[in-house]
Scaffold this motif. Structure first.
Motif, PDB file in Angstrom:
ATOM      1  N   ARG B 207       0.744  -1.237  -0.064  1.00 47.88           N
ATOM      2  CA  ARG B 207      -0.043   0.016   0.049  1.00 47.88           C
ATOM      3  C   ARG B 207       1.015   1.530   0.160  1.00 47.88           C
ATOM      4  O   ARG B 207       0.520   2.259  -0.626  1.00 47.88           O
ATOM      5  CB  ARG B 207      -0.809   0.005   1.226  1.00 47.88           C
ATOM      6  CG  ARG B 207      -2.000   1.190   1.327  1.00 47.88           C
ATOM      7  CD  ARG B 207      -2.801   1.235   2.452  1.00 47.88           C
ATOM      8  NE  ARG B 207      -1.593   1.015   3.805  1.00 47.88           N
ATOM      9  CZ  ARG B 207      -2.203   1.480   4.983  1.00 47.88           C
ATOM     10  NH1 ARG B 207      -3.334   1.549   5.248  1.00 47.88           N
ATOM     11  NH2 ARG B 207      -1.485   1.294   5.927  1.00 47.88           N
ATOM     12  N   TYR B 208       1.982   1.171   0.769  1.00 47.14           N
ATOM     13  CA  TYR B 208       2.942   2.388   0.822  1.00 47.14           C
ATOM     14  C   TYR B 208       3.484   2.571  -0.524  1.00 47.14           C
ATOM     15  O   TYR B 208       3.829   3.640  -0.754  1.00 47.14           O
ATOM     16  CB  TYR B 208       3.753   1.875   2.157  1.00 47.14           C
ATOM     17  CG  TYR B 208       4.947   3.079   2.355  1.00 47.14           C
ATOM     18  CD1 TYR B 208       4.683   4.141   2.876  1.00 47.14           C
ATOM     19  CD2 TYR B 208       6.085   2.841   1.862  1.00 47.14           C
ATOM     20  CE1 TYR B 208       5.490   5.268   3.107  1.00 47.14           C
ATOM     21  CE2 TYR B 208       7.113   3.781   2.101  1.00 47.14           C
ATOM     22  CZ  TYR B 208       6.639   5.071   2.575  1.00 47.14           C
ATOM     23  OH  TYR B 208       7.713   5.878   2.889  1.00 47.14           O
ATOM     24  N   LEU B 209       3.965   1.416  -1.047  1.00 48.16           N
ATOM     25  CA  LEU B 209       4.682   1.632  -2.479  1.00 48.16           C
ATOM     26  C   LEU B 209       3.984   1.810  -3.654  1.00 48.16           C
ATOM     27  O   LEU B 209       4.331   2.145  -4.686  1.00 48.16           O
ATOM     28  CB  LEU B 209       5.680   0.349  -2.655  1.00 48.16           C
ATOM     29  CG  LEU B 209       6.931   0.281  -1.522  1.00 48.16           C
ATOM     30  CD1 LEU B 209       7.558  -0.974  -1.778  1.00 48.16           C
ATOM     31  CD2 LEU B 209       7.722   1.430  -1.565  1.00 48.16           C
ATOM     32  N   ARG B 210       2.507   1.505  -3.625  1.00 46.62           N
ATOM     33  CA  ARG B 210       1.933   1.483  -4.600  1.00 46.62           C
ATOM     34  C   ARG B 210       1.809   2.879  -5.562  1.00 46.62           C
ATOM     35  O   ARG B 210       1.975   2.753  -6.469  1.00 46.62           O
ATOM     36  CB  ARG B 210       0.468   1.164  -4.433  1.00 46.62           C
ATOM     37  CG  ARG B 210      -0.665   0.775  -5.337  1.00 46.62           C
ATOM     38  CD  ARG B 210      -2.016   0.431  -4.990  1.00 46.62           C
ATOM     39  NE  ARG B 210      -2.305   1.025  -3.818  1.00 46.62           N
ATOM     40  CZ  ARG B 210      -3.539   1.104  -3.293  1.00 46.62           C
ATOM     41  NH1 ARG B 210      -4.403   0.244  -4.015  1.00 46.62           N
ATOM     42  NH2 ARG B 210      -4.009   1.807  -2.554  1.00 46.62           N
ATOM     43  N   PRO B 211       1.707   4.105  -4.824  1.00 42.51           N
ATOM     44  CA  PRO B 211       1.747   5.376  -5.530  1.00 42.51           C
ATOM     45  C   PRO B 211       2.936   5.536  -6.212  1.00 42.51           C
ATOM     46  O   PRO B 211       3.059   5.987  -7.566  1.00 42.51           O
ATOM     47  CB  PRO B 211       1.620   6.365  -4.293  1.00 42.51           C
ATOM     48  CG  PRO B 211       1.062   5.519  -3.015  1.00 42.51           C
ATOM     49  CD  PRO B 211       1.630   4.343  -3.216  1.00 42.51           C
ATOM     50  N   THR B 212       4.115   5.153  -5.563  1.00 46.81           N
ATOM     51  CA  THR B 212       5.370   5.242  -6.432  1.00 46.81           C
ATOM     52  C   THR B 212       5.671   4.344  -7.321  1.00 46.81           C
ATOM     53  O   THR B 212       5.943   4.787  -8.315  1.00 46.81           O
ATOM     54  CB  THR B 212       6.517   4.983  -5.312  1.00 46.81           C
ATOM     55  OG1 THR B 212       5.912   5.041  -3.963  1.00 46.81           O
ATOM     56  CG2 THR B 212       7.879   5.722  -5.420  1.00 46.81           C
ATOM     57  N   LEU B 213       5.336   3.241  -7.329  1.00 46.91           N
ATOM     58  CA  LEU B 213       5.270   2.244  -8.620  1.00 46.91           C
ATOM     59  C   LEU B 213       4.374   2.501  -9.455  1.00 46.91           C
ATOM     60  O   LEU B 213       4.827   2.486 -10.794  1.00 46.91           O
ATOM     61  CB  LEU B 213       4.684   0.907  -7.782  1.00 46.91           C
ATOM     62  CG  LEU B 213       5.798   0.093  -6.903  1.00 46.91           C
ATOM     63  CD1 LEU B 213       5.074  -1.204  -6.436  1.00 46.91           C
ATOM     64  CD2 LEU B 213       7.108  -0.043  -7.542  1.00 46.91           C
ATOM     65  N   ALA B 214       3.068   3.134  -9.215  1.00 47.42           N
ATOM     66  CA  ALA B 214       2.062   3.377 -10.378  1.00 47.42           C
ATOM     67  C   ALA B 214       3.049   4.519 -11.102  1.00 47.42           C
ATOM     68  O   ALA B 214       2.671   4.764 -12.309  1.00 47.42           O
ATOM     69  CB  ALA B 214       0.922   3.983  -9.767  1.00 47.42           C
ATOM     70  N   ALA B 215       3.351   5.537 -10.295  1.00 49.09           N
ATOM     71  CA  ALA B 215       4.162   6.803 -10.999  1.00 49.09           C
ATOM     72  C   ALA B 215       4.888   6.180 -11.877  1.00 49.09           C
ATOM     73  O   ALA B 215       5.281   6.626 -13.093  1.00 49.09           O
ATOM     74  CB  ALA B 215       4.708   7.831 -10.082  1.00 49.09           C
ATOM     75  N   ARG B 216       5.790   5.324 -11.445  1.00 46.42           N
ATOM     76  CA  ARG B 216       6.883   4.744 -12.498  1.00 46.42           C
ATOM     77  C   ARG B 216       6.594   4.138 -13.506  1.00 46.42           C
ATOM     78  O   ARG B 216       7.053   4.349 -14.579  1.00 46.42           O
ATOM     79  CB  ARG B 216       7.752   3.649 -11.611  1.00 46.42           C
ATOM     80  CG  ARG B 216       8.965   4.389 -11.106  1.00 46.42           C
ATOM     81  CD  ARG B 216      10.221   3.235 -10.829  1.00 46.42           C
ATOM     82  NE  ARG B 216      10.689   3.818  -9.362  1.00 46.42           N
ATOM     83  CZ  ARG B 216      11.546   3.107  -8.704  1.00 46.42           C
ATOM     84  NH1 ARG B 216      11.438   1.652  -8.875  1.00 46.42           N
ATOM     85  NH2 ARG B 216      11.904   3.623  -7.546  1.00 46.42           N
ATOM     86  N   VAL B 217       5.384   3.367 -13.473  1.00 47.40           N
ATOM     87  CA  VAL B 217       4.871   2.777 -14.710  1.00 47.40           C
ATOM     88  C   VAL B 217       4.434   3.863 -15.600  1.00 47.40           C
ATOM     89  O   VAL B 217       4.611   3.597 -16.941  1.00 47.40           O
ATOM     90  CB  VAL B 217       3.833   1.770 -14.241  1.00 47.40           C
ATOM     91  CG1 VAL B 217       2.754   1.446 -15.493  1.00 47.40           C
ATOM     92  CG2 VAL B 217       4.264   0.666 -13.371  1.00 47.40           C
ATOM     93  N   LYS B 218       3.899   4.923 -15.099  1.00 46.06           N
ATOM     94  CA  LYS B 218       3.425   5.777 -16.248  1.00 46.06           C
ATOM     95  C   LYS B 218       4.591   6.400 -16.586  1.00 46.06           C
ATOM     96  O   LYS B 218       4.528   6.751 -17.949  1.00 46.06           O
ATOM     97  CB  LYS B 218       2.982   7.190 -15.474  1.00 46.06           C
ATOM     98  CG  LYS B 218       1.249   6.865 -15.179  1.00 46.06           C
ATOM     99  CD  LYS B 218       0.579   8.032 -14.265  1.00 46.06           C
ATOM    100  CE  LYS B 218      -0.874   7.596 -13.761  1.00 46.06           C
ATOM    101  NZ  LYS B 218      -1.408   8.567 -12.980  1.00 46.06           N
TER     102      LYS B 218
END
Lengths: 302, 218
Positions: B207-218
C-alpha cells in the motif's frame, strides 16, 4: 444376468455350517485367549531399594502429559492417539557386537523378574515427575547376548509404524527415534527396561510395550517402544542430537550448571507443585552415577 | 475486475453504515466482554480443569492471546480497505489495549509463577536468553503505545501519534520471534503466526509503495 437371484449363487459360495460354527468357536476361543492378557495386566514385582521415597505423581498425570512425538508434539496427543499402536506381537532384536544375537519376544521380557523402581524423571523442558516403573535392569538382558569386548556403546531404536503413528507423517525428527548410551551407562544398575507402570502393563503413551528408563538423564534419553538394540564400537547418532547438536548432547545428564542454550536448567517444576524446585546434579542420582563421568568435562560433554 | 469488487463492496458498506451511538455503545460493550472470554477460559482450565501443568498452560495461553490480539489489531486496516465499515477503526484501540492487557498478565505469570520475583535470576534470564530478551523488548515497546492510547495523548501528539504507533510493526514481529525461539522443535504453530503477520505487513508495504510504483509505470 445383471440381477443375481438366490439360485445363481453356487452352493460353494455358501459357508458350510460346520465352518460357520467353527468360526463361533474360534471367537469364543479368542475371548478366552484375551483373558490371560488382562490377568497379567497386574504385573507381579518386588520392591527395590533403588526406589525414591518421594510420593509418585498420579497415574492420570503420568499417562496424560507425555512427550512422544510419533503421536504428535502436543503433550496431550500421545494419550489421544497412542492406542493405535499394536504392541502384540512385538519383538526386540538385540544384535551388533554380541556373541549371541537374538530377538526377544515381548512375552519373554514380561516373564523377567520384575522390580518396582520409583524414579524421578526430569524433562529437558524443565518439568519433573516421580514415576513408579516396573521393569528389570537392562544389564540382565545384555548379559544374555554376551557383548563382545568391542561393544562400547548401545544404540536403541523405536519402532517406526507410519500406519499407527500419525506423528511420523511430519519430519519433526529424523525417524525412527534413536537413542544411545555408553556401555557402562547401559550396564549400570539404575538403568532399566520398563514394561509396566503403577503395577500394570505400560500404557502405550508411556512407551509400551518396553522402554528404557535412565533416571539421571533428561527424559528424552529414555527411549520408548523399543524395537531394536544394537551394540557397537562407535558412539551412535541420537535423534535430538541430530536435530539440534548445540542444544542436546549425547550424554544429556541432568545438570543444573549447564543450561539449555535457550532456557535455564537450574530449576524445575515438579508436576503438581506450585513452587519450583532446584534441579539436582544427575537428577539426584549423583552418588550412584557421578563415578561414570570422573575426569570428564561435563560442560563440553553435555 | 476492480469495478466488480467495488460494486460488490459498496452495498455491503452501505448496509453497514454508521450505527447509532446506542448501538455502537452496545457493540463496544459486547466486544469488551468477548475479549475477556479467553482469560476466563484460561483461568477455568488452570484452576478448575484437569490441567497437568496448569502454570505453563496459563503462561503459554496468555502469550498466545497477546499475539492474537496484536494480529487482530493489524487486521483492521486491511479489512477497511476490503470494504469493511469505518467504525471498525473505532474498535481498534480496544483490541490493542487487550493485547497489552494479556501481555501484562503473561509477564506477571513469568515474574511471579516462574521466577517468584527472583530479580537476579530474572535479569540473568533477560540478558542470557534471546527469546526472553526479545519478549521483554516487545513489552517495553508496547508500553508507550498503551500509555499514549488516550484521547488526550492523541490530541497532544498530533501527527506524531501515528508515527509512534507504527512501533507495532516492530512489536508484532518481536512477539512472533519470541514464540519461535521458545519452541523446542515443532515450529509449525509459530510459523502460522509468522505467515499471517507477513501477509498483514506485506500488504502495508504494498500500500505504501503503490503510488510510487504506479508513477514509475506511467
Amino acid at each position: 444376468m445383471l440381477i443375481k437371484t438366490l439360485t445363481d449363487r453356487l452352493s460353494a459360495d455358501i459357508t458350510p455350517q460346520e465352518v460357520y460354527l467353527n468360526r463361533r468357536q474360534f471367537m469364543a476361543g479368542s475371548a478366552g485367549l484375551l483373558l490371560p492378557v488382562s490377568a497379567i495386566a497386574a504385573l507381579p514385582a518386588t520392591k527395590s531399594p533403588l526406589s525414591t521415597s518421594e510420593p509418585p505423581n498420579s497415574r492420570s498425570d503420568i499417562t496424560s502429559y507425555n512427550n512422544y512425538y510419533e503421536f504428535g508434539t502436543g503433550k496431550d496427543e500421545p494419550a489421544l492417539y497412542a492406542r493405535r499402536l499394536k504392541t502384540r506381537p512385538w519383538t526386540v532384536t538385540v544384535d551388533g557386537e554380541v556373541t549371541k544375537p537374538r530377538s526377544f519376544d515381548i512375552d519373554s521380557l514380561l516373564k523377567m523378574k520384575l522390580q518396582e523402581r520409583i524414579y524421578r524423571l526430569r524433562c529437558v523442558e524443565g518439568w519433573s515427575m516421580v514415576i513408579p516403573w516396573l521393569g528389570f535392569p537392562l544389564a540382565e538382558l545384555l548379559k544374555q547376548v554376551q557383548p563382545t569386548s568391542r561393544a562400547k556403546y548401545v544404540a536403541f531404536e523405536t519402532a517406526l509404524r507410519p500406519g499407527e503413528m500419525p506423528g511420523v507423517a511430519r519430519r519433526v525428527l529424523d525417524w525412527p527415534y534413536r537413542e544411545g548410551l555408553r556401555i557402562d551407562e547401559a550396564m549400570h544398575p539404575l538403568t532399566i527396561l520398563a514394561v509396566g507402570l503403577y503395577g500394570e502393563l505400560l500404557p502405550n503413551q508411556n512407551g509400551a510395550p518396553v522402554r528404557l528408563v535412565v533416571p539421571w538423564k533428561y527424559g528424552f534419553k529414555s527411549i520408548k517402544s523399543i524395537s531394536r538394540i544394537h551394540l557397537l564400537e562407535k558412539q551412535p547418532p541420537t535423534s535430538w542430537n541430530m536435530a539440534a547438536p548445540n542444544e542436546y548432547g549425547f550424554y544429556s545428564n541432568v545438570n543444573p550448571a549447564v543450561d539449555h542454550p535457550r532456557w535455564s536448567q537450574a530449576t524445575e517444576r515438579r508436576i503438581g507443585e506450585f513452587f519450583k524446585r532446584k534441579t539436582l546434579p544427575f537428577n539426584g542420582y549423583g552418588e550412584q552415577v557421578a563415578g561414570l563421568y570422573r575426569g570428564m568435562d561435563l560442560r563440553r560433554n553435555f | 475486475m476492480a469495478d466488480s469488487t467495488v460494486t460488490l463492496a459498496k452495498p455491503l458498506a452501505l448496509h453497514w453504515q454508521q450505527p447509532g451511538p446506542r448501538l455502537f455503545a452496545s457493540i463496544k460493550v459486547s466486544l469488551f466482554l468477548v475479549c475477556l472470554l479467553p482469560l476466563a477460559q484460561l483461568l477455568w482450565h488452570a484452576l478448575l480443569g484437569q490441567a497437568v501443568n496448569p502454570i505453563e498452560d496459563l503462561t503459554r495461553g496468555l502469550g498466545t492471546w497477546t499475539l492474537r490480539f496484536l494480529l487482530l489489531t493489524l487486521c483492521v486496516s486491511p479489512l477497511r480497505a476490503l470494504g469493511a465499515p469505518g467504525w471498525l477503526l473505532r474498535l481498534r484501540r480496544m483490541l490493542g489495549l487487550y493485547a497489552f492487557f494479556y501481555v501484562c498478565l503473561h509477564l506477571l505469570t513469568y515474574l511471579w509463577l516462574d521466577q517468584f520475583f527472583d530479580w537476579a535470576a530474572i535479569v540473568r534470564d533477560i540478558v542470557k536468553r534471546p527469546f526472553i530478551t526479545v519478549g521483554m523488548l516487545a513489552f517495553l515497546l508496547l508500553l508507550p503505545l498503551a500509555i499514549t492510547s488516550t484521547d488526550g495523548w492523541i490530541r497532544r501528539l498530533k501527527r506524531n501519534w501515528g508515527k509512534l504507533h507504527r512501533l507495532v510493526y516492530v512489536i508484532a514481529p518481536l512477539g512472533v520471534l519470541h514464540y519461535l525461539w521458545l519452541v523446542k522443535r515443532d515450529i509449525q504453530s509459530p510459523l502460522i503466526y509468522a505467515a499471517i503477520l507477513a501477509v498483514l505487513l506485506l500488504w502495508r508495504v504494498w500500500r505504501y509503495l503503490r503510488p510510487t510504483l504506479a508513477a514509475r509505470v506511467k
